[in-house]
Design an enzyme around this catalytic site. Structure first.
Site, PDB file in Angstrom:
ATOM      1  N   ASP A   6      41.296  14.763  54.062  1.00  0.00           N
ATOM      2  CA  ASP A   6      40.527  13.875  53.565  1.00  0.00           C
ATOM      3  C   ASP A   6      40.209  13.186  55.122  1.00  0.00           C
ATOM      4  OD1 ASP A   6      41.932  11.092  52.532  1.00  0.00           O
ATOM      5  OD2 ASP A   6      43.065  10.664  54.010  1.00  0.00           O
TER       6      ASP A   6
ATOM      7  N   GLU B 278      41.160  34.990  55.346  1.00  0.00           N
ATOM      8  CA  GLU B 278      41.611  35.371  55.860  1.00  0.00           C
ATOM      9  C   GLU B 278      43.298  36.041  54.171  1.00  0.00           C
ATOM     10  OE1 GLU B 278      44.403  34.291  59.095  1.00  0.00           O
ATOM     11  OE2 GLU B 278      42.846  34.022  59.932  1.00  0.00           O
TER      12      GLU B 278
HETATM   13  C1  GLC Z   1      41.093   9.132  51.894  1.00  0.00           C
HETATM   14  C2  GLC Z   1      41.300   8.668  50.851  1.00  0.00           C
HETATM   15  C3  GLC Z   1      42.645   7.091  50.645  1.00  0.00           C
HETATM   16  C4  GLC Z   1      42.698   6.596  51.515  1.00  0.00           C
HETATM   17  C5  GLC Z   1      42.527   7.370  53.365  1.00  0.00           C
HETATM   18  C6  GLC Z   1      43.333   6.960  54.218  1.00  0.00           C
HETATM   19  O1  GLC Z   1      39.708   7.639  51.863  1.00  0.00           O
HETATM   20  O2  GLC Z   1      41.263   9.091  49.842  1.00  0.00           O
HETATM   21  O3  GLC Z   1      42.792   6.864  49.233  1.00  0.00           O
HETATM   22  O4  GLC Z   1      43.275   5.458  51.654  1.00  0.00           O
HETATM   23  O5  GLC Z   1      41.839   8.645  53.071  1.00  0.00           O
HETATM   24  O6  GLC Z   1      44.602   8.585  54.515  1.00  0.00           O
END
Ligand code: GLC
Length: 540
Positions: free
Chosen positions: A210, A253
């Site tokens: 993310d 790993e």
């Molecule tokens: C990313 C995710 C989104 C989220 C953001 C904060 O962009 O895809 O849905 O709100 O990160 O974590």
């Protein structure tokens, strides 16, 4: 005498995989609380196997107060009670593997939830303490420190800083319930490595990272400034790549070609490709595909630029048409029949390209963006004034029946976001036995791709075409024609256009729309078709 056996190396499983994104809250609800869960997903694995996907990516199901629907994680090593427990996860993983489906899980390294024990400790601790060093705490600017330390804004609207009672401010690029962690702190780096290992040890096949491009903030946290576009000192800083070099080693790993894919919204294909240099991540989402408007020229440009940039680092591309953060493609392409036809055509085109395709749940049903009434909206981006928000692409999947919850949960379940009444015609049940449905188109397309994928060369040719038309050629013998124009294009015009002239396009394998028109010699507007020339084929 020793005879050497030639070594045949299998490409890693992810290289040409079709990966299906499951937005966990909205896929299938087994316990009737209106929110999807792991058991719901497990019960639908046969559906996904029949659809023909190679992998699923699960959005965060970890312990979380759900202010950003799971992207605010309070415990990275546990399952939120709303979604189940670790045993449910293990059962889901085992069953997916039995069906030949790989499982990618989300990791959220840019921030934690404000309910994470680290942040709770930081709030209780003093300015300058070790607990605060794990996050980004600063004194304010202006008289008495009453203003935020700099001008950064939250992606969800409003300032990216919130002040505590003792006067210090903490950084959150998203909601105030999502404090950014400090990647210059070793404890933070070690903790995420340990989280990776926790899930790798359980057997996951990969991670979706993310906000992968924002972990490092420029030293000194200078103001964002305008020069051409916005220069954001929290985007794509060079230090971030050291993290992915380290993660690469950790993945290595483990056996089984474990992988990670970055969610990195960066400026261009060159910046994108830096995340997939040979010693970094295996994949990065290619959002340029979903950002392209409906036009043959723009698709062509994305393909050319992507293959050039990705080729330069010897990596393999990905293609993304939608996800849980963007307007669904049916609506982006104009809604209604044209929107559905174009989405199907763009999907078939993407599936003709080398590399991995990411499909968002509901795309296979041709779901449009739903209108979610204001009083039901829950996206923090909406709640913080950051625009209409993303709820419209997150409405729970319609499985069966003629009224909500459409089999998303048992009858009587109230889904966490309301489903439109028009979706009764779009349920899995309604589409299952209709050969012309979008669902059955997806099944055919994924099956056709599966047969071809190992046979095709990775080189792509994009011959000259009439305006509005894109032609993709891959040896041996696959041609994909996409017509974004307003008029049908005759196949004879296409074979006259390029080298294929002498050889013909071959037999129709699949089209995204009306097969009979294609068999009769044209590709209608808003349609894509695959043709296969076999060895004996010498043109028509
Ligand atoms: C990313 C995710 C989104 C989220 C953001 C904060 O962009 O895809 O849905 O709100 O990160 O974590």
């Amino acid at each position: 005498m020793h005879t050497a056996t030639p070594q045949v190396t299998q490409p890693p499983w992810w290289r040409d995989a079709v990966c299906y994104q499951i937005y966990v809250r909205s896929f299938a609800d087994a316990n009737g609380d209106g929110i999807g869960d792991l058991e719901g997903i497990r019960s639908r694995l046969p559906y996904l196997a029949r659809l023909g996907v190679d992998a699923v990516w699960l959005t965060p199901f970890y312990t979380s107060p759900q202010h950003d629907h799971g992207y605010d994680v309070a415990d990275f090593r546990n399952v939120d009670v709303r979604f189940g427990n670790l045993d449910d996860f293990d059962a889901l993983l085992t069953e997916a593997h039995v069906l030949g489906i790989r499982v990618i899980v989300d990791i959220v390294p840019n921030h934690t939830s404000s309910e994470h024990p680290w942040f709770q400790e930081a709030v209780a601790a003093k300015p300058g303490s070790r607990a605060r060093e794990r996050y980004i705490f600063l004194d304010g600017s202006g008289r008495g420190g009453r203003k935020p330390p700099n001008n950064w804004l939250s992606h969800f609207g409003g300032p990216a800083w919130t002040q505590l009672e003792d006067g210090q401010w903490y950084l959150h690029l998203f909601d105030r319930s999502q404090p950014d962690v400090n990647w210059r702190n070793k404890e933070v780096r070690d903790e995420y490595e340990s989280v990776l290992r926790f899930w790798l040890d359980r057997g996951v096949d990969g991670f979706r990272i993310d906000v992968a491009h924002s972990l490092y903030k420029e030293q000194g946290l200078p103001d964002a400034r305008r020069r051409g576009g916005l220069v954001a000192p929290y985007h794509d800083q060079p230090e971030v790549h050291s993290v992915y070099r380290r993660w690469h080693q950790i993945l290595e790993e483990y056996d089984g070609d474990r992988m990670a894919i970055a969610e990195a919204w960066v400026a261009d294909e060159e910046a994108m490709a830096r995340y997939i240099r040979p010693d970094e991540l295996q994949q990065t989402f290619n959002f340029h595909w979903l950002l392209a408007p409906w036009s043959a020229a723009s698709f062509r440009k994305v393909i050319t630029d992507t293959l050039r940039a990705v080729g330069a680092v010897e990596a393999s591309p990905t293609w993304v048409l939608s996800n849980h953060d963007v307007v669904r493609e049916v609506t982006r392409y104009g809604d209604g029949e044209a929107g559905v036809a174009r989405s199907r055509a763009a999907t078939l085109t993407m599936l003709a390209l080398p590399g991995s395709s990411y499909i968002y749940q509901g795309a296979e049903l041709g779901l449009p963006q739903a209108e979610v009434p204001e009083e039901h909206r829950q996206d923090p981006a909406w709640l913080r004034g950051g625009g209409v928000g993303r709820d419209g692409c997150r409405v729970p999947i319609p499985w069966a029946g003629t009224k909500p919850p459409y089999g998303f949960g048992a009858d009587g379940t109230t889904p966490w976001l309301p489903q439109p009444s028009s979706w009764r015609n779009l349920t899995v049940e309604a589409q299952d036995n209709d050969a012309s449905s979008t669902l059955n188109f997806f099944r055919r397309a994924l099956a056709a791709r599966r047969t071809l994928v190992g046979q095709l060369d990775r080189q792509v040719r994009l011959p000259r075409t009439p305006p509005g038309v894109l032609v993709i050629e891959r040896e041996p013998g696959l041609t994909c024609v996409l017509n974004c124009g307003k008029r049908a294009v005759s196949l004879s015009r296409l074979t006259a256009a390029g080298e294929s002239a002498s050889r013909g396009l071959g037999d129709l394998l699949i089209s995204s729309g009306d097969d009979s028109a294609v068999t009769a010699g044209t590709v209608p507007p808003d349609t894509a078709a695959w043709f296969r020339r076999t060895a004996g084929h010498h043109g028509s």
